[in-house]
Design a protein around this motif. Structure first.
Motif, PDB file in Angstrom:
ATOM      1  N   SER A 198      60.038  55.783  36.772  1.00 51.13           N
ATOM      2  CA  SER A 198      59.544  56.305  38.040  1.00 51.13           C
ATOM      3  C   SER A 198      60.161  57.677  38.327  1.00 51.13           C
ATOM      4  CB  SER A 198      59.879  55.335  39.180  1.00 51.13           C
ATOM      5  OG  SER A 198      59.490  55.863  40.433  1.00 51.13           O
ATOM      6  N   GLY A 220      58.197  61.271  38.383  1.00 54.11           N
ATOM      7  CA  GLY A 220      58.305  62.179  39.530  1.00 54.11           C
ATOM      8  C   GLY A 220      58.793  63.553  39.113  1.00 54.11           C
ATOM      9  N   HIS A 270      52.978  55.097  37.014  1.00 55.52           N
ATOM     10  CA  HIS A 270      53.772  55.873  37.975  1.00 55.52           C
ATOM     11  C   HIS A 270      53.122  57.230  38.257  1.00 55.52           C
ATOM     12  CE1 HIS A 270      57.078  53.245  38.714  1.00 55.52           C
ATOM     13  NE2 HIS A 270      57.511  53.235  37.475  1.00 55.52           N
ATOM     14  N   CYS A 271      52.617  57.892  37.228  1.00 53.18           N
ATOM     15  CA  CYS A 271      51.942  59.172  37.429  1.00 53.18           C
ATOM     16  C   CYS A 271      50.697  58.997  38.292  1.00 53.18           C
ATOM     17  CB  CYS A 271      51.570  59.791  36.083  1.00 53.18           C
ATOM     18  SG  CYS A 271      52.981  60.374  35.099  1.00 53.18           S
ATOM     19  N   LEU A 292      51.672  58.646  41.944  1.00 53.11           N
ATOM     20  CA  LEU A 292      52.015  59.924  42.571  1.00 53.11           C
ATOM     21  C   LEU A 292      50.770  60.732  42.910  1.00 53.11           C
ATOM     22  CD1 LEU A 292      55.023  60.862  40.273  1.00 53.11           C
ATOM     23  CD2 LEU A 292      55.157  60.241  42.685  1.00 53.11           C
ATOM     24  N   SER A 347      49.596  61.746  46.733  1.00 51.98           N
ATOM     25  CA  SER A 347      49.374  63.134  47.145  1.00 51.98           C
ATOM     26  C   SER A 347      47.957  63.343  47.651  1.00 51.98           C
ATOM     27  CB  SER A 347      49.657  64.075  45.965  1.00 51.98           C
ATOM     28  OG  SER A 347      51.013  64.014  45.579  1.00 51.98           O
ATOM     29  N   LEU A 387      55.083  67.077  47.561  1.00 49.78           N
ATOM     30  CA  LEU A 387      55.672  66.314  46.452  1.00 49.78           C
ATOM     31  C   LEU A 387      56.704  67.158  45.719  1.00 49.78           C
ATOM     32  CD1 LEU A 387      55.673  63.823  44.566  1.00 49.78           C
ATOM     33  CD2 LEU A 387      53.807  64.908  43.313  1.00 49.78           C
ATOM     34  N   ARG A 432      61.159  66.531  45.622  1.00 52.47           N
ATOM     35  CA  ARG A 432      61.897  66.236  44.395  1.00 52.47           C
ATOM     36  C   ARG A 432      62.946  67.298  44.051  1.00 52.47           C
ATOM     37  NH1 ARG A 432      60.926  61.132  42.646  1.00 52.47           N
ATOM     38  NH2 ARG A 432      61.879  61.848  40.720  1.00 52.47           N
TER      39      ARG A 432
END
Length: 298
Positions: free
Chosen positions: A135, A139, A202-203, A206, A210, A237, A241
């Protein structure tokens, strides 16, 4: 003559060993309630009272946004462990603990939840570890991609210090991800095809998050184009990060105001979105508590 303790005297210790997942879960649940109380009765409820969007599309997109992290986690652990639908509650608590208690406390709670169901999960630590690391790598990867895409357009909006901070943050992101990639055989325990599948999920999570936050903001302020909101969602996003930025929310708000103006309305919208997340956290914790009392009244 040294006396050997009777076996009965060791039973309380064994009982504690068996019950530690429940004890940890209860402690984190209490910490979540306290953390939510401070957040909601501080600035959270005040933000909700300032400017609540009226377009129903905002709430549909926001609900999808809110549900996406635990839902995608459920998809992952459903494949890895075959967890029942009840696991969604544990994954919601995992997400809430990470956001209102302390980072990665949710993983500790979810690991304890899995340990309490050892018949379902033979060795939960390896899978939880791998999913958590992937994860973070996903990210970081999406963040580096966003930096590459946004830098040609946003470089002129940054001061020299901000530009240097951005490059430094990108270097830190690469440095923190590289060891896991170089020593992946020693770090990860899941099979390589499964690792790639988890990374892809996970991608996707995200990207969905978004997109939904961009659509929600567009429904709240329709005079700003969807494309601009999606660009700002990608920027959100990216900012979230960056490791070397001290006040991420303020930086993002200033960047968004420069692009679209309407500073007061935008600030209120960002505050309302954050407050609604906290409010839903509180509602879910309350519902989970009621469910626990009904299921186990003692």
């Amino acid at each position: 003559m040294i006396s050997v303790p009777e076996l009965d005297s060791l039973q309380p210790i064994e009982t504690i060993k068996r019950r530690w997942p429940r004890i940890l879960g209860a402690a984190l649940s209490l910490a979540m309630i306290v953390g939510l109380g401070f957040e909601l009765f501080g600035e959270g409820l005040a933000a909700l009272q300032q400017a609540v969007p009226t377009h129903p599309g905002f709430y549909i997109a926001f609900l999808i946004l809110y549900m996406s992290p635990p839902t995608f986690d459920y998809v992952i652990f459903r494949r890895l462990w075959g967890i029942p639908l009840e696991g969604m509650m544990a994954l919601h608590k995992k997400r809430i603990a990470n956001e209102v208690v302390i980072g990665y406390s949710g993983e500790a709670y979810f690991y304890a939840w899995a340990r309490a169901r050892m018949k379902m999960v033979a060795a939960p630590f390896g899978a939880v570890k791998d999913v958590t690391i992937l994860s973070a790598i996903a990210g970081n990867g999406i963040t580096l991609l966003m930096i590459g895409l946004a830098l040609p357009f946003g470089a002129t909006l940054l001061t020299e210090n901000q530009f240097e901070t951005l490059l430094g943050s990108a270097a830190v992101i690469v440095a923190t991800s590289l060891p896991f990639l170089l020593f992946s055989r020693r770090v990860f325990s899941l099979p390589r095809p499964t690792l790639w599948w988890v990374f892809g999920v996970h991608c996707l999570r995200l990207l969905v998050g978004s997109t939904m936050i961009g659509l929600a903001w567009h429904f709240a302020m329709p005079d700003v184009s969807v494309g601009m909101w999606l660009f700002l969602a990608a920027g959100r996003l990216l900012v979230s990060r960056l490791p070397l930025v001290p006040n991420k929310d303020l930086l993002f708000a200033n960047f968004a105001i420069i692009l679209i103006g309407q500073g007061e309305a935008l600030s209120e919208l960002i505050a309302v979105t954050a407050a609604m997340v906290l409010l839903l956290h509180g509602v879910l914790i309350g519902l989970f508590g009621i469910h626990a009392l009904i299921r186990n009244p003692r």
